[in-house]
Design an enzyme around this catalytic site. Structure first.
Site, PDB file in Angstrom:
ATOM      1  CG  HIS A 168      73.321  55.232  16.908  1.00 57.50           C
ATOM      2  ND1 HIS A 168      73.821  56.179  16.047  1.00 57.50           N
ATOM      3  CD2 HIS A 168      71.971  55.363  16.860  1.00 57.50           C
ATOM      4  CE1 HIS A 168      72.826  56.865  15.505  1.00 57.50           C
ATOM      5  NE2 HIS A 168      71.684  56.394  15.978  1.00 57.50           N
ATOM      6  CB  SER A 183      69.773  57.416  13.501  1.00 58.92           C
ATOM      7  OG  SER A 183      69.769  58.421  14.465  1.00 58.92           O
ATOM      8  CG  ASP A 186      76.725  57.600  14.906  1.00 60.47           C
ATOM      9  OD1 ASP A 186      76.515  56.919  15.921  1.00 60.47           O
ATOM     10  OD2 ASP A 186      75.827  58.010  14.151  1.00 60.47           O
TER      11      ASP A 186
END
Length: 636
Positions: free
Chosen positions: A61, A224, A27
């Site tokens: 994120h 996600s 990620d």
């Protein structure tokens, strides 16, 4: 025997997973200074992306996704598997309009790296919308590497809200994750491509509590953030297998999750395909795992759906070709409130495991040789030199526009670059030499040491010889280099004595002269060509894992292959499979792998085939064959 109190205390300590189970998070960079990671066992692997976490989109994120798995239970974010070992593998960075894309080759590189460093589960909360189910061969091979090493990829289904394809979530053996709301209904943006009907599960993807850089928390919505919930559950179920003194089997758990899935609460008029296989049923999967009632999944279909991020403020930009993995900046809802629906599901999971786990606890502190993380050098904090033996086409790059202009101005009219380098050999070090696959650079070649000039001379001769189609580059990976296109690739410090250049036609001609016996010359040449072409295309790879280096060396050590082809094959025998296995016999302080070639009878399938095996020692930068070629007959 443990007392009831001892069992309860032990269950509490063990809830959250076993440290021998390793989850890799591919990620954005992760802010490991966040309080939720205080005490977490996390190791960051070096990649082509900066590992420095900031307040940007990629770090937000990556930090959020990692916290859903590894957030400690005494912190504001209670992760699902906080006691498991974690690998942080940054693949996404900040771009001009949000998150910068990641190529399929770079994703394959990161997957391979995670497998090499002992991951049992790989979480990928990002992806790419694709026009078909076909991925780059390197990505497909990386997914196959996971399957062969019993590593499970858990990937988000994507947030386009359509019957569409995303990679790598729809690749065979991957577990795809869609998003549902708190009522068990699929959220409108969650994709439902055909492949997900066989290998997709819905998990909570609405208002998921997680960490963000700056010691803050937020709730986010999207596939996600449903994905790490499933990865965490897989890690817990693997821990349960380990506690039961069973070999952790991520793909069996994948099958259990899919087989135990529940029907979702379908709204009136809702397309049933949006529910994928069904919703995550933790207790059902747990029951299948502990009672051994898992049936092997035999009807999987290879799809073409790929994950993407759940960040959504902007419309999706024009998609790039299938070589690019990118976040879909659609459908992310980010709030400052730390209150999320996730807590309810985790609390239910806690209750279920606290009640049932003590009944299966054995001597869980015993070493288990089948668990890859226990053999992970990177996970234990030590560093190893990364060997590489790569095959490809030679190329060059200028690095910057200024460097390109300087060459353009220095080269006289009517003189090409090769002629200029011939007249000015010292200028070879001003270029960035690259190793390419299908015109895509995968490495920069950086000669170093007192004999660097010899290496540059070899590179110049390879590039100037029009008969050379491919080269082999053995060496060590050290750092990275940015190319003129903006792409960053790893740098290889090459070992000049193992660098070779050849063409298939010239190689076959030399081999037929050396081994004139056996089948007809045309059939013999075709068999050698078939073998080499399969290595170059079907099995093309980055040359990093021991298996890849052994396989690539077999293509350069073609005289050994020619020996097999000339002595072991007849006109009615065809090459069936090529496999690489750890050799059961090896020299001390070496690392040996067997390359196996299996042949079958073209005219009569009932007749026995033939297997040939030769051993390659890959402990050094330049592999070497050891022993003799062995062969035996096998039933068809």
């Amino acid at each position: 025997m443990m007392s009831e109190i001892d069992i309860s205390n032990f269950a509490y300590e063990k809830f959250g997973g076993d440290s021998k189970i390793c989850v890799a998070v591919l990620d954005g960079p992760v802010d490991q200074s966040h309080p939720c990671f205080d005490g977490a066992n996390l190791t960051q692997l070096p990649t082509l992306v900066s590992s420095v976490a900031d307040r940007g989109s990629a770090s937000q994120h990556g930090t959020h996704v990692a916290s859903v798995i590894f957030g400690q239970h005494d912190s504001p974010v209670r992760g699902i598997a906080p006691n498991c070992r974690g690998l942080i593998v940054p693949v996404f960075s900040d771009g001009r309009d949000g998150l910068a894309p990641c190529s399929q080759i770079d994703l394959a590189r990161a997957i391979t790296q995670a497998v090499e460093q002992g991951a049992n589960v790989i979480n990928i909360s990002g992806g790419q919308l694709a026009a078909s189910a076909e991925s780059d061969r390197l990505l497909a091979n990386a997914v196959r590497l996971c399957r062969e090493n019993n590593v499970l990829i858990v990937a988000a289904a994507g947030n386009d809200g359509c019957d569409c394809l995303h990679l790598p979530a729809a690749l065979e053996s991957v577990l795809a994750v869609g998003a549902m709301d708190a009522q068990g209904n699929p959220i409108g943006f969650s994709n439902w491509g055909e492949a997900y009907q066989n290998q997709g599960i819905l998990a909570l993807g609405e208002n998921i509590l997680g960490a963000i850089p700056g010691a803050k928390t937020a709730t986010k919505t999207g596939t996600s953030f449903a994905t790490p919930i499933v990865s965490g559950i897989v890690a817990l179920l693997l821990s349960i297998q380990l506690q039961r003194e069973e070999k952790p089997d991520p793909h069996a758990i994948r099958d259990a999750i899919l087989q135990s899935a529940l029907s979702c609460n379908q709204l009136k008029g809702l397309d049933s395909r949006r529910c994928l296989v069904g919703t995550l049923n933790i207790s059902g999967a747990y029951t299948l795992i502990t009672k051994g009632e898992i049936k092997q999944m035999t009807n999987e279909k290879s799809g073409g759906v790929m994950i993407q991020s759940s960040e959504a403020d902007n419309a999706i930009a024009q998609l790039q070709p299938s070589e690019v993995i990118e976040f879909d900046l659609k459908q992310e809802i980010s709030q400052s409130s730390p209150i999320g629906v996730q807590a309810a599901e985790i609390n239910q999971l806690t209750t279920m495991l606290m009640k049932e786990t003590p009944m299966m606890i054995t001597a869980s502190n015993q070493a288990n040789s089948s668990v890859a993380p226990s053999e992970c050098a990177s996970c234990s904090g030590s560093k190893q030199i990364q060997l590489v033996y790569a095959l490809g086409e030679l190329g060059y790059d200028f690095g910057t526009q200024a460097r390109q202009d300087s060459f353009t101005q220095a080269i006289p009219a009517g003189i090409n670059l090769l002629d200029y380098l011939e007249q000015n050999p010292w200028e070879a070090q001003s270029l960035i030499w690259t190793l390419n696959l299908d015109a895509t650079p995968i490495y920069a070649i950086v000669p170093s040491g007192p004999y660097a000039n010899v290496t540059y001379e070899r590179l110049r001769s390879f590039l100037g010889d029009e008969n050379i189609e491919r080269v082999s580059i053995p060496g060590y990976i050290a750092g990275s280099v940015k190319l003129l296109s903006g792409q960053t690739v790893p740098a290889i410090i090459p070992e000049v004595r193992g660098m070779y250049g050849w063409s298939v036609a010239a190689l076959i001609e030399n081999l037929t002269q050396a081994y004139p016996a056996g089948p007809s010359e045309e059939d013999y040449s075709n068999k050698i060509r078939e073998y080499l072409e399969r290595i170059y295309y079907e099995f093309r790879n980055l040359g990093v894992t021991p298996q890849e280096r052994a396989l690539n060396f077999s293509a350069t050590n073609a005289f050994q292959i020619a020996d097999v082809m000339s002595t072991g094959t007849a006109a009615d025998i065809g090459l069936d499979t090529i496999t690489v296995e750890k050799s059961p016999i090896c020299r001390p302080d070496s690392n040996c792998y067997d390359v196996k070639l299996q042949f079958f009878n073209l005219e009569d399938s009932r007749r026995a085939g033939k297997v040939y095996r030769f051993t390659v020692d890959v402990s050094d930068a330049i592999p070497v064959s050891i022993g003799r070629v062995r062969s035996w007959s096998v039933a068809s």
